[in-house]
Design a protein around this motif. Structure first.
Motif, mmCIF file in Angstrom:
data_model
loop_
_atom_site.group_PDB
_atom_site.id
_atom_site.type_symbol
_atom_site.label_atom_id
_atom_site.label_comp_id
_atom_site.label_asym_id
_atom_site.label_seq_id
_atom_site.Cartn_x
_atom_site.Cartn_y
_atom_site.Cartn_z
ATOM 1 N N CYS A 1 0.834 -1.206 0.000
ATOM 2 C CA CYS A 1 0.000 0.000 0.000
ATOM 3 C C CYS A 1 0.869 1.257 0.000
ATOM 4 C CB CYS A 1 -0.925 0.004 1.218
ATOM 5 S SG CYS A 1 -2.037 -1.413 1.323
ATOM 6 N N HIS A 2 1.983 1.202 0.706
ATOM 7 C CA HIS A 2 2.907 2.336 0.726
ATOM 8 C C HIS A 2 3.657 2.449 -0.602
ATOM 9 C CE1 HIS A 2 2.575 3.436 5.010
ATOM 10 N NE2 HIS A 2 2.403 2.142 5.215
ATOM 11 N N TYR A 3 4.079 1.301 -1.155
ATOM 12 C CA TYR A 3 4.820 1.342 -2.415
ATOM 13 C C TYR A 3 3.973 1.962 -3.529
ATOM 14 C CZ TYR A 3 7.568 -2.190 0.080
ATOM 15 O OH TYR A 3 8.302 -2.875 1.000
ATOM 16 N N LEU A 4 2.693 1.597 -3.556
ATOM 17 C CA LEU A 4 1.810 2.142 -4.584
ATOM 18 C C LEU A 4 1.665 3.657 -4.453
ATOM 19 C CD1 LEU A 4 -0.987 -0.585 -4.544
ATOM 20 C CD2 LEU A 4 0.653 -0.171 -6.374
ATOM 21 N N ARG A 5 1.892 4.169 -3.245
ATOM 22 C CA ARG A 5 1.837 5.610 -3.010
ATOM 23 C C ARG A 5 3.178 6.289 -3.250
ATOM 24 N NH1 ARG A 5 -1.284 8.640 -4.019
ATOM 25 N NH2 ARG A 5 -0.151 10.130 -2.773
ATOM 26 N N ILE B 1 -1.471 -10.073 8.123
ATOM 27 C CA ILE B 1 -2.303 -9.749 6.959
ATOM 28 C C ILE B 1 -2.305 -10.909 5.965
ATOM 29 C CG2 ILE B 1 -2.447 -8.261 4.920
ATOM 30 C CD1 ILE B 1 -1.460 -5.956 6.725
ATOM 31 N N GLU B 2 -1.138 -11.505 5.752
ATOM 32 C CA GLU B 2 -1.017 -12.533 4.731
ATOM 33 C C GLU B 2 -1.578 -13.880 5.167
ATOM 34 O OE1 GLU B 2 2.995 -12.484 3.303
ATOM 35 O OE2 GLU B 2 2.784 -10.496 2.419
ATOM 36 N N THR B 3 -2.109 -13.940 6.386
ATOM 37 C CA THR B 3 -2.852 -15.132 6.790
ATOM 38 C C THR B 3 -4.343 -14.992 6.487
ATOM 39 O OG1 THR B 3 -3.171 -14.284 9.049
ATOM 40 C CG2 THR B 3 -1.228 -15.669 8.658
ATOM 41 N N LYS B 4 -4.756 -13.775 6.083
ATOM 42 C CA LYS B 4 -6.163 -13.557 5.749
ATOM 43 C C LYS B 4 -6.499 -14.206 4.415
ATOM 44 C CE LYS B 4 -6.627 -9.032 8.040
ATOM 45 N NZ LYS B 4 -6.996 -7.615 7.831
ATOM 46 N N LEU B 5 -7.625 -14.859 4.367
ATOM 47 C CA LEU B 5 -8.063 -15.489 3.136
ATOM 48 C C LEU B 5 -8.376 -14.422 2.088
ATOM 49 C CD1 LEU B 5 -8.804 -18.158 1.739
ATOM 50 C CD2 LEU B 5 -11.148 -17.844 2.571
ATOM 51 N N GLY B 6 -7.722 -14.527 0.932
ATOM 52 C CA GLY B 6 -8.015 -13.619 -0.170
ATOM 53 C C GLY B 6 -7.358 -12.259 -0.081
ATOM 54 N N GLY C 1 -6.319 -10.883 -3.342
ATOM 55 C CA GLY C 1 -7.364 -10.460 -4.272
ATOM 56 C C GLY C 1 -7.578 -8.961 -4.278
ATOM 57 N N SER C 2 -7.088 -8.288 -3.241
ATOM 58 C CA SER C 2 -7.222 -6.830 -3.167
ATOM 59 C C SER C 2 -6.201 -6.115 -4.040
ATOM 60 C CB SER C 2 -7.042 -6.371 -1.716
ATOM 61 O OG SER C 2 -7.989 -6.989 -0.873
ATOM 62 N N ALA D 1 -9.983 -3.685 3.749
ATOM 63 C CA ALA D 1 -9.712 -4.269 5.067
ATOM 64 C C ALA D 1 -8.749 -5.440 4.978
ATOM 65 C CB ALA D 1 -11.027 -4.712 5.703
ATOM 66 N N ALA D 2 -8.756 -6.147 3.850
ATOM 67 C CA ALA D 2 -7.882 -7.317 3.702
ATOM 68 C C ALA D 2 -6.408 -6.938 3.725
ATOM 69 C CB ALA D 2 -8.205 -8.043 2.406
ATOM 70 N N LEU D 3 -6.091 -5.675 3.474
ATOM 71 C CA LEU D 3 -4.696 -5.223 3.466
ATOM 72 C C LEU D 3 -4.359 -4.390 4.694
ATOM 73 C CD1 LEU D 3 -4.231 -4.291 -0.304
ATOM 74 C CD2 LEU D 3 -3.451 -6.341 0.898
#
Length: 288
Positions: free
Chosen positions: A7-11, A102-107, A110-111, A127-129
């Motif tokens: 999310c930070h890299y995209l910014r 975060i990376e234990t969240k299903l999907g 996909g975000s 929320a997934a991220l």
């Protein structure tokens, strides 16, 4: 609140560590660091600690390259006497305790579809991220940083080896409550890995740190340990939502291409999730 590093890299933000050695009190240092962060607009994306060791202050901040240079100038101006040149370390890849959550969240991957990735520039990430948790009580927690270098190995190998050691959870220092994070960093005078953690059991952790340093030495690695004696600024990882400084698909592409991040620890999970997520982000390049 913590966000997945992508999310930070995209910014257009990268993670930096600044090491500062000064002649001043912790109180004055806190005021000066806060003033410098406010002046360059990075106050919501940084934390800072007063250290035991050969360095007095460590600042961790998410920033663009131009803003980090401005921050260095402001810090140098705020402290009338800086004993050593400010050391700037760029994080090339990371595996943080909240990233693992975060990376234990299903999907979660996909975000990272192209359309949703572009929307993250102007809006909060899904929320997934994100990972929400109560901040640690600074009065009860001691944080520590271990700088690790292995002269005979490249950063990627050292990072991977340390990551596997943490995941094995065989050392008391690696307990889940320690919130262990790993950062592969580069600078003019140090290439290696920063091992960051926290504890509420000060006396036991001191023994664990000594044991860990001895084990690293046996493996041919060099270590320098810093203990945080107090927090100069509480941890904040806010995103630059809505800024117009680094927006647009071309900027995103440039931000991702200038780093190794999309090819390293951000994607060090298992299975097809990794390939799907990498493919989704790489699709941004095609659209530019």
């Amino acid at each position: 609140m913590h966000h997945h590093p992508i999310c930070h890299y995209l910014r257009g933000e990268r993670l930096y560590y600044l090491l500062i050695t000064v002649e001043t009190s912790a109180e004055e240092a806190s005021e000066n660091v806060e003033a410098a962060l406010n002046k360059v607009g990075l106050h919501n994306r940084a934390c800072a600690y007063w250290l035991f060791g050969d360095t007095d202050i460590i600042v961790r901040v998410w920033s663009s390259e131009s803003a980090i240079m401005d921050l260095e100038k402001e810090i140098a101006a705020a402290f009338h006497r800086v004993e050593k040149p400010i050391r700037r370390l760029l994080v090339s890849s990371m595996e943080t305790w909240y990233q693992r959550k975060i990376e234990t969240k299903l999907g979660w991957h996909g975000s990272l579809q192209p359309e949703s990735s572009l929307r993250m520039i102007e809006n909060d990430p899904p929320a997934a991220l994100r990972y929400d948790c109560e901040p640690s009580d600074v009065r009860k927690v001691m944080r520590f940083f271990i700088f690790i270098r292995e002269p005979s190995a490249k950063n990627k190998k050292l990072f991977k080896d340390l990551s596997n050691e943490v995941k094995s959870n065989q050392e008391p220092l690696f307990a889940a409550k320690s919130r262990i994070s790993l950062y592969s960093v580069y600078s003019r005078d140090f290439n290696g890995v920063i091992f960051k953690g926290e504890t509420t059991d000060f006396s036991a952790t001191a023994q664990h740190l000594v044991k860990f340093a001895s084990e690293q030495k046996r493996l041919g690695r060099e270590t320098t340990t810093y203990i945080c004696s107090r927090s100069l600024r509480r941890e904040s990882n806010a995103l630059a939502i809505g800024d117009d400084s680094e927006t647009g698909e071309i900027a995103i592409t440039q931000n991702l291409l200038i780093s190794e991040d999309c090819n390293s620890a951000v994607w060090q999970t298992d299975g097809n999730r990794v390939n799907d997520a990498r493919k989704a982000v790489s699709n941004l390049f095609v659209r530019v």
